[in-house]
Design a protein around this motif. Sequence first.
Motif, PDB file in Angstrom:
ATOM      1  N   UNK B  14       0.827  -1.213   0.000  1.00 55.06           N
ATOM      2  CA  UNK B  14       0.000   0.000   0.000  1.00 55.06           C
ATOM      3  C   UNK B  14       0.863   1.266   0.000  1.00 55.06           C
ATOM      4  N   UNK B  15       2.054   1.214   0.660  1.00 60.23           N
ATOM      5  CA  UNK B  15       2.949   2.385   0.601  1.00 60.23           C
ATOM      6  C   UNK B  15       3.453   2.611  -0.823  1.00 60.23           C
ATOM      7  N   UNK B  16       3.791   1.505  -1.476  1.00 67.34           N
ATOM      8  CA  UNK B  16       4.254   1.608  -2.868  1.00 67.34           C
ATOM      9  C   UNK B  16       3.156   2.193  -3.753  1.00 67.34           C
ATOM     10  N   UNK B  17       1.939   1.688  -3.540  1.00 64.48           N
ATOM     11  CA  UNK B  17       0.808   2.138  -4.348  1.00 64.48           C
ATOM     12  C   UNK B  17       0.557   3.626  -4.132  1.00 64.48           C
ATOM     13  N   UNK B  18       0.607   4.016  -2.845  1.00 61.37           N
ATOM     14  CA  UNK B  18       0.390   5.407  -2.483  1.00 61.37           C
ATOM     15  C   UNK B  18       1.401   6.315  -3.195  1.00 61.37           C
ATOM     16  N   UNK B  19       2.634   5.923  -3.116  1.00 62.03           N
ATOM     17  CA  UNK B  19       3.700   6.745  -3.702  1.00 62.03           C
ATOM     18  C   UNK B  19       3.575   6.823  -5.224  1.00 62.03           C
ATOM     19  N   UNK B  97      15.910  -4.699 -13.569  1.00 59.18           N
ATOM     20  CA  UNK B  97      16.696  -4.161 -12.459  1.00 59.18           C
ATOM     21  C   UNK B  97      16.400  -4.982 -11.213  1.00 59.18           C
ATOM     22  N   UNK B  98      17.178  -4.726 -10.219  1.00 63.44           N
ATOM     23  CA  UNK B  98      17.091  -5.511  -9.002  1.00 63.44           C
ATOM     24  C   UNK B  98      17.289  -4.545  -7.837  1.00 63.44           C
ATOM     25  N   UNK B  99      16.346  -4.456  -6.954  1.00 64.02           N
ATOM     26  CA  UNK B  99      16.433  -3.510  -5.849  1.00 64.02           C
ATOM     27  C   UNK B  99      16.270  -4.281  -4.538  1.00 64.02           C
ATOM     28  N   UNK B 100      17.355  -4.367  -3.774  1.00 67.57           N
ATOM     29  CA  UNK B 100      17.217  -5.115  -2.521  1.00 67.57           C
ATOM     30  C   UNK B 100      16.439  -4.299  -1.491  1.00 67.57           C
ATOM     31  N   UNK B 109      11.926   5.168  -7.979  1.00 63.84           N
ATOM     32  CA  UNK B 109      11.440   6.029  -9.049  1.00 63.84           C
ATOM     33  C   UNK B 109      12.546   6.358 -10.057  1.00 63.84           C
ATOM     34  N   UNK B 110      13.759   6.610  -9.538  1.00 64.03           N
ATOM     35  CA  UNK B 110      14.881   6.908 -10.423  1.00 64.03           C
ATOM     36  C   UNK B 110      15.151   5.718 -11.337  1.00 64.03           C
ATOM     37  N   UNK B 111      15.106   4.507 -10.750  1.00 67.82           N
ATOM     38  CA  UNK B 111      15.351   3.310 -11.556  1.00 67.82           C
ATOM     39  C   UNK B 111      14.269   3.150 -12.620  1.00 67.82           C
ATOM     40  N   UNK B 112      13.025   3.417 -12.237  1.00 66.16           N
ATOM     41  CA  UNK B 112      11.932   3.277 -13.200  1.00 66.16           C
ATOM     42  C   UNK B 112      12.090   4.264 -14.346  1.00 66.16           C
ATOM     43  N   UNK B 113      12.516   5.471 -13.997  1.00 68.77           N
ATOM     44  CA  UNK B 113      12.702   6.475 -15.058  1.00 68.77           C
ATOM     45  C   UNK B 113      13.837   6.076 -15.987  1.00 68.77           C
ATOM     46  N   UNK B 114      14.897   5.516 -15.389  1.00 64.05           N
ATOM     47  CA  UNK B 114      16.036   5.095 -16.219  1.00 64.05           C
ATOM     48  C   UNK B 114      15.603   3.981 -17.170  1.00 64.05           C
ATOM     49  N   UNK B 115      14.795   3.051 -16.658  1.00 64.60           N
ATOM     50  CA  UNK B 115      14.318   1.961 -17.520  1.00 64.60           C
ATOM     51  C   UNK B 115      13.435   2.514 -18.630  1.00 64.60           C
ATOM     52  N   UNK B 116      12.582   3.480 -18.272  1.00 64.21           N
ATOM     53  CA  UNK B 116      11.705   4.069 -19.285  1.00 64.21           C
ATOM     54  C   UNK B 116      12.521   4.685 -20.407  1.00 64.21           C
ATOM     55  N   UNK B 117      13.568   5.399 -19.990  1.00 66.23           N
ATOM     56  CA  UNK B 117      14.425   6.032 -21.004  1.00 66.23           C
ATOM     57  C   UNK B 117      15.034   4.977 -21.912  1.00 66.23           C
ATOM     58  N   UNK B 118      15.498   3.900 -21.297  1.00 63.59           N
ATOM     59  CA  UNK B 118      16.202   2.865 -22.026  1.00 63.59           C
ATOM     60  C   UNK B 118      15.232   2.042 -22.873  1.00 63.59           C
ATOM     61  N   UNK B 119      14.179   1.628 -22.220  1.00 65.30           N
ATOM     62  CA  UNK B 119      13.325   0.604 -22.795  1.00 65.30           C
ATOM     63  C   UNK B 119      12.227   1.170 -23.688  1.00 65.30           C
ATOM     64  N   UNK B 120      11.654   2.290 -23.252  1.00 65.79           N
ATOM     65  CA  UNK B 120      10.528   2.829 -24.016  1.00 65.79           C
ATOM     66  C   UNK B 120      10.962   3.985 -24.896  1.00 65.79           C
ATOM     67  N   UNK B 161      18.299  15.674  -7.371  1.00 66.62           N
ATOM     68  CA  UNK B 161      17.444  16.771  -6.899  1.00 66.62           C
ATOM     69  C   UNK B 161      16.446  17.161  -7.989  1.00 66.62           C
ATOM     70  N   UNK B 162      16.936  17.147  -9.205  1.00 67.48           N
ATOM     71  CA  UNK B 162      16.114  17.564 -10.325  1.00 67.48           C
ATOM     72  C   UNK B 162      15.004  16.550 -10.620  1.00 67.48           C
ATOM     73  N   UNK B 163      15.375  15.264 -10.515  1.00 71.80           N
ATOM     74  CA  UNK B 163      14.366  14.215 -10.746  1.00 71.80           C
ATOM     75  C   UNK B 163      13.265  14.283  -9.702  1.00 71.80           C
ATOM     76  N   UNK B 164      13.619  14.761  -8.521  1.00 74.60           N
ATOM     77  CA  UNK B 164      12.626  14.853  -7.453  1.00 74.60           C
ATOM     78  C   UNK B 164      12.350  16.311  -7.104  1.00 74.60           C
TER      79      UNK B 164
END
Lengths: 436, 224
Positions: B14-19, B97-100, B109-120, B161-164
């Motif tokens: 639920x925290x993930x969903x909220x964010x 990606x892998x996030x422990x 969020x940074x990782x997701x954005x990086x994947x979006x840039x790469x993948x999409x 800082x800019x990404x957030x």
Amino acid sequence: MRLQTKLTLFSAVSKVLILLLLIFLLPFLISRVALHNTDKRLLTKKEQVFDIIQRQGIDSFVGTGSDEMYGSYNLLKEEFISIEPIDTSQIDNRIENSYRDVEGEILEYRVLSLAFEVEGGTYLLEIGRSLATIRETSDTMQRYASYFLVAVVLITVFIDLAFVRILLRPLRLILRRLQRIGHPDSFRPNPLPTTTSDFVYLNNTINNMMMQIQEAFLKEKEFIGNVSHELLTPVSILQTRLENLLNDPALPEEMLEKLVESQRTLHRLKSIVHALLLISRIENEQYLRNEEVSVKSLVSDVAEEIEERLEIKRLTLDKSLTDDITWKGTYSLLFTMLFNVVNNAIKYNRPGGAITIEGRNTSNGFKLDVKDTGVGIPEEQLPNIFNRFKRLHAPDGESHGLGLPIVETVARFHKIQLSVSSEVGKGTCFSFLFPV
Amino acid sequence: MHVLIVEDEKSLASELEHFLTKEHYRCDVASTGNEASEKIAVNRYDFILLDLGLPDYNGLDLLREAKELEHQPAIIILTARGAVEDRIEGLSLGADDYLPKPFSLLELQVRMQAIMRRKFNVKSSVLNLHGLEIDSSARRVNFKDTEVSLTKKEFDLLHYLLLHKNRILTRLQLTEHIWGNILEDDYDSNYIDVHIKNLRKKLGAYIPSDWLETVRGVGYRLTA
């Protein structure tokens, strides 16, 4: 010394001792035997002489005259027989060595002397055999006996050697198998092809123990997995919740500061769990040591990482690596090891101080020293600095002190010898020895 | 962007969903492997956030199922098991990606954005800050035709800082981003302050100093 060598040596030495003893006693024994044989022969001869006397009468030896005597030698004077009349008072029966003058030559004989009565007269019979002849025989016997004994010793030593080799083959197999085990995981229980029950027992015991160790390792691995899951999941929930709260615009400012404090505390908890898990995973051998890591470039990487910390604390770093070594290991662990030590050197240094990293080949291997000009560690604390949860010279009072235990665990995992020396007020030196 | 959160721990989900919802992602949550398996077969997700330790399902099996989907969703593994071979296996099976765990939401969020840039193929990797052009793939900052020289850490800090932007970032979050791979129990927030000071000094030559706000006792916020 190997068991096989010892057993063979022992059997050889004991045989040689027996051989020496025999060679030492042999002359005595053989001369005893020779004498005994000679005496028996003399006695037989005596019987023969008596037979002849009985058949032919004493007269055929000594005529009628009372002072005549009979004497006969064989051609080479090896034997003689003499019969002479004597007085009854001179009766003296014995076998002994004595000298005789034979045709001007003094010879030693073994002589049987026997007085006997026949046809009313008393006579002394003497039968002799040359001692020189006896000795000659016994010398020959002795020589052959010695040859034989030496041959026997040699043959048995070689047979022993071969037999011990065959007998100990299972033991060699067990040793070879044990030498091959690098990690309990790689152990496979194998039956031992032998009929020696002791070795079978030894092998079974080793198999059982190794299986137990293997099982314990697997259980520990599973446990570490479960613990990480059980501990890190709640931390994870808290961390995300705090982050969501921090982002809530409705939050009053003083709550914000409390949240930051909580985040800090949670971070501490997180790094303790991470540090403990890291140590456990290393000790559980979950890392592969399959990277070729150059110590020189490791030092450069750490130096690059801490560059800004040095500037902030106004410290100087002096790197002098005259040589380099490539060590097989896990790069990330080795990096953490060196980083922790260098970071410590920064943390406990005085402003404007210096850090020196020196690397060089020595006769024992490659030695890497990290020296600082910091507060130093009191001597009584030195033995404890690698102990987990020993709170030492942490000026902030917040450190849980797992940085150095990690250093020690990584070093041990990589078979690097770690030592530390320190002088209060002067500085500390951590030394890593990569042994040759 | 449609995201599936596969996580059996309800509070975390639920925290993930909220964010993510606040960050304008559309989220679904699956708390069991079977549920997740059904959801990925029916819906078309762009992202799957996958917890490997599911009670009823082997997470790696789920990963295989997701990899067979035609539209190739991006998969990020989130796991607290963190054994070295899990990580290697997850990545070799084609996770992006892998996030422990525990991880920072901002990091996710940074990782997701990086994947979006790469993948999409989101081309625009250049961010703008009051006329400063920050190229995140070339890792360069330009003001008109002049290049602003930043150290590696200063660039990472500015980029983060800019990404957030418009969000308060605590010193700890910044520290964790910059020194993320290094295990440190007693981080020194002083280091971040010094980096920020240097960054302010360097950028101050080009843009007004109010680009970064100091939130007293908490951290920093980039306003744009």
